[in-house]
Write a protein that holds these residues in place. Structure first.
Motif, PDB file in Angstrom:
ATOM      1  N   HIS A   1     -10.988  -3.587   6.399  1.00 42.71           N
ATOM      2  CA  HIS A   1     -10.205  -3.479   7.413  1.00 42.71           C
ATOM      3  C   HIS A   1     -10.158  -4.117   8.537  1.00 42.71           C
ATOM      4  CE1 HIS A   1     -12.921  -0.482   8.683  1.00 42.71           C
ATOM      5  NE2 HIS A   1     -12.551  -0.577  10.105  1.00 42.71           N
TER       6      HIS A   1
ATOM      7  N   ALA B   1      -6.885   2.419  -1.133  1.00 44.60           N
ATOM      8  CA  ALA B   1      -6.189   2.449   0.295  1.00 44.60           C
ATOM      9  C   ALA B   1      -4.684   3.093   0.082  1.00 44.60           C
ATOM     10  CB  ALA B   1      -5.894   1.048   0.918  1.00 44.60           C
TER      11      ALA B   1
ATOM     12  N   VAL C   1      -5.517  -4.872   5.874  1.00 41.00           N
ATOM     13  CA  VAL C   1      -6.665  -4.609   4.591  1.00 41.00           C
ATOM     14  C   VAL C   1      -6.875  -5.677   3.987  1.00 41.00           C
ATOM     15  CG1 VAL C   1      -6.429  -2.170   5.127  1.00 41.00           C
ATOM     16  CG2 VAL C   1      -4.618  -3.218   3.739  1.00 41.00           C
TER      17      VAL C   1
ATOM     18  N   ILE D   1       0.799  -1.153  -0.093  1.00 43.65           N
ATOM     19  CA  ILE D   1       0.047   0.070  -0.053  1.00 43.65           C
ATOM     20  C   ILE D   1       0.944   1.182  -0.093  1.00 43.65           C
ATOM     21  CG2 ILE D   1      -1.895   1.408   1.445  1.00 43.65           C
ATOM     22  CD1 ILE D   1      -2.758  -1.399  -0.057  1.00 43.65           C
TER      23      ILE D   1
ATOM     24  N   ASN E   1     -16.053  -3.695   6.523  1.00 44.33           N
ATOM     25  CA  ASN E   1     -16.194  -2.256   6.312  1.00 44.33           C
ATOM     26  C   ASN E   1     -17.227  -1.709   7.420  1.00 44.33           C
ATOM     27  OD1 ASN E   1     -18.196  -3.341   4.850  1.00 44.33           O
ATOM     28  ND2 ASN E   1     -17.564  -2.685   2.961  1.00 44.33           N
TER      29      ASN E   1
ATOM     30  N   VAL F   1      -9.311   4.528   3.392  1.00 50.29           N
ATOM     31  CA  VAL F   1      -9.625   3.476   2.437  1.00 50.29           C
ATOM     32  C   VAL F   1     -11.034   3.926   1.827  1.00 50.29           C
ATOM     33  CG1 VAL F   1      -8.701   1.660   3.871  1.00 50.29           C
ATOM     34  CG2 VAL F   1     -11.237   2.495   4.219  1.00 50.29           C
TER      35      VAL F   1
ATOM     36  N   ASP G   1      -8.564  -6.478  -0.119  1.00 45.34           N
ATOM     37  CA  ASP G   1      -9.034  -5.706  -1.359  1.00 45.34           C
ATOM     38  C   ASP G   1     -10.518  -6.672  -1.534  1.00 45.34           C
ATOM     39  OD1 ASP G   1     -10.006  -4.836  -3.688  1.00 45.34           O
ATOM     40  OD2 ASP G   1      -8.023  -4.913  -4.851  1.00 45.34           O
TER      41      ASP G   1
ATOM     42  N   VAL H   1     -12.487  -1.753   0.376  1.00 47.32           N
ATOM     43  CA  VAL H   1     -11.430  -2.269   1.082  1.00 47.32           C
ATOM     44  C   VAL H   1     -12.221  -2.566   2.434  1.00 47.32           C
ATOM     45  CG1 VAL H   1      -9.253  -1.738   2.200  1.00 47.32           C
ATOM     46  CG2 VAL H   1      -9.683  -1.201  -0.213  1.00 47.32           C
TER      47      VAL H   1
END
Length: 393
Positions: A350, A155, A238, A128, A210, A343, A240, A348
């Protein structure tokens, strides 16, 4: 970055208008065939009439539409087609005349392509990108690179941010990002709290999710600003979500279909608020591209026991949850004091590993609208200004 990734074209569906001036045009059964300097296109009469740029059809001061298609009860009929000095002239059976010059085509070309961008799908091993706090605010080149990375990857981390409580608000204002307030407050303080109503207030592992799945329209962006981190453990993770869904769709398209169809209840509550909504976990656009993954196992509520899709949904949910939990899809790092994670909240997920409460740990969450990222990049690239200049030329 050495890790294989896949890029997805996002944005409007359809072909771009050819470039160059109009060389020739004539009416055909399907509409009007126009030959440009760099290709040809066939236009439906409805589309041409609706995109007439004359002062009768547009409010030139505000660049808004005045023409209303329903004022003509049937589709418009072309009565004549001419090309004069590179300008396409259309005569309509209603008596209206439309002229499309080079600046009109450029404006239409720019605005119809607005929102085109590439999403880079990633998994474990991806790095990232990181950007300096002061440069992201003060240097236009750095800010644009940061916003481009945020849009592409979903992100980024900004380093060297102030660590006083509440200063994250100033960062978002400096970047021109619209913040979302809620019944939970503008800032969500995350630190150890034995009376807290959310798993984030414990030292436990927080699984990938999320935030704000309990809202019908949750904020599309999230900022996690680390103010103090002197506890052992508590690494950030994180995932995707679009990359996970992309792989799942290739292997189990039926699973993605049922996740896109079945509405699921989500609830989050405290002594001050109680929010609840029902929505599918997966939302796709008309081209089948993923635009929203809503995933929060801890907030999910019971489905109807006799839902006809229940068995298929649980099979699909297991597949999705297993993929999201798979370390092969995780990017893990430690947020130190002054690190701020941005983000795309619709993409994304987390998470946080468990930590030892042997030192202070304080993080602040703020939510923003991801539309602002697209808006600022359009202005930086000149898309928005070019369209306005073309409309007034």
């Amino acid at each position: 970055m050495g890790v294989p990734f896949r890029e997805i074209e996002m944005g409007p569906v359809g072909s771009r208008l050819p470039g160059g001036v109009v060389a020739s045009a004539h009416a055909i059964d399907a509409g009007v065939l126009v030959q440009f300097g760099a290709g040809s296109a066939t236009f439906l009469p409805d589309w041409l009439r609706d995109n007439c740029q004359c002062p009768e059809c547009r409010i030139l001061q505000t660049d808004e539409r005045r023409w209303q298609p329903w004022t003509e009860p049937i589709a418009p009929v072309v009565s004549s087609v001419e090309v004069l000095d590179g300008h396409l002239q259309i005569g309509w059976a209603s008596g209206h005349q439309s002229t499309y010059g080079p600046s009109d085509w450029e404006k239409i070309r720019t605005t119809s392509a607005r929102g085109s961008w590439k999403a880079r799908l990633w998994s474990a091993g991806y790095q990232i990108e990181r950007f300096d706090h002061h440069q992201s605010i003060d240097d236009q080149i750095t800010r644009r690179a940061m916003l481009e990375s945020l849009r592409r990857d979903g992100a980024v981390v900004i380093t060297g941010s102030p660590t006083e409580p509440g200063t994250v608000i100033g960062l978002l204002r400096s970047l021109g990002l619209t913040m979302r307030d809620s019944s939970l407050g503008l800032i969500f303080d995350v630190k150890l709290d034995p009376a807290g109503y959310n798993i984030a207030f414990t030292a436990e592992e927080v699984p990938p999710h999320n935030d704000n799945a309990q809202y019908s329209h949750p904020p599309s962006g999230q900022v996690l600003a680390m103010l103090v981190n002197e506890a052992q453990g508590g690494n950030s993770v994180v995932v995707d979500g679009w990359s996970v869904l992309d792989k799942l769709n290739r292997d189990h398209p039926d699973a993605v279909d049922v996740l896109s169809r079945v509405e699921v209840g989500f609830r989050q509550y405290s002594t001050e608020a109680d929010a609840f909504t029902r929505a599918p976990l997966v939302v796709r656009d008309r081209a089948g591209r993923f635009v929203h993954l809503r995933f929060s196992n801890q907030l999910m509520q019971p489905l109807s026991f006799d839902d006809s899709d229940l068995a298929a949904w649980y099979r699909a949910y297991r597949l999705l949850g297993a993929a999201i939990s798979d370390p092969a899809n995780h990017v893990s790092f430690r947020l130190e004091a002054g690190d701020t994670l941005f983000v795309n909240g619709y993409r994304v997920l987390h998470a946080r590993t468990a930590y030892q409460p042997d030192g202070p740990r304080h993080l602040q969450d703020v939510y923003y609208e991801f539309d602002d990222v697209h808006s600022h990049l359009a202005q930086m690239s000149g898309e928005a200004n070019n369209a306005m200049v073309a409309s007034t030329s």
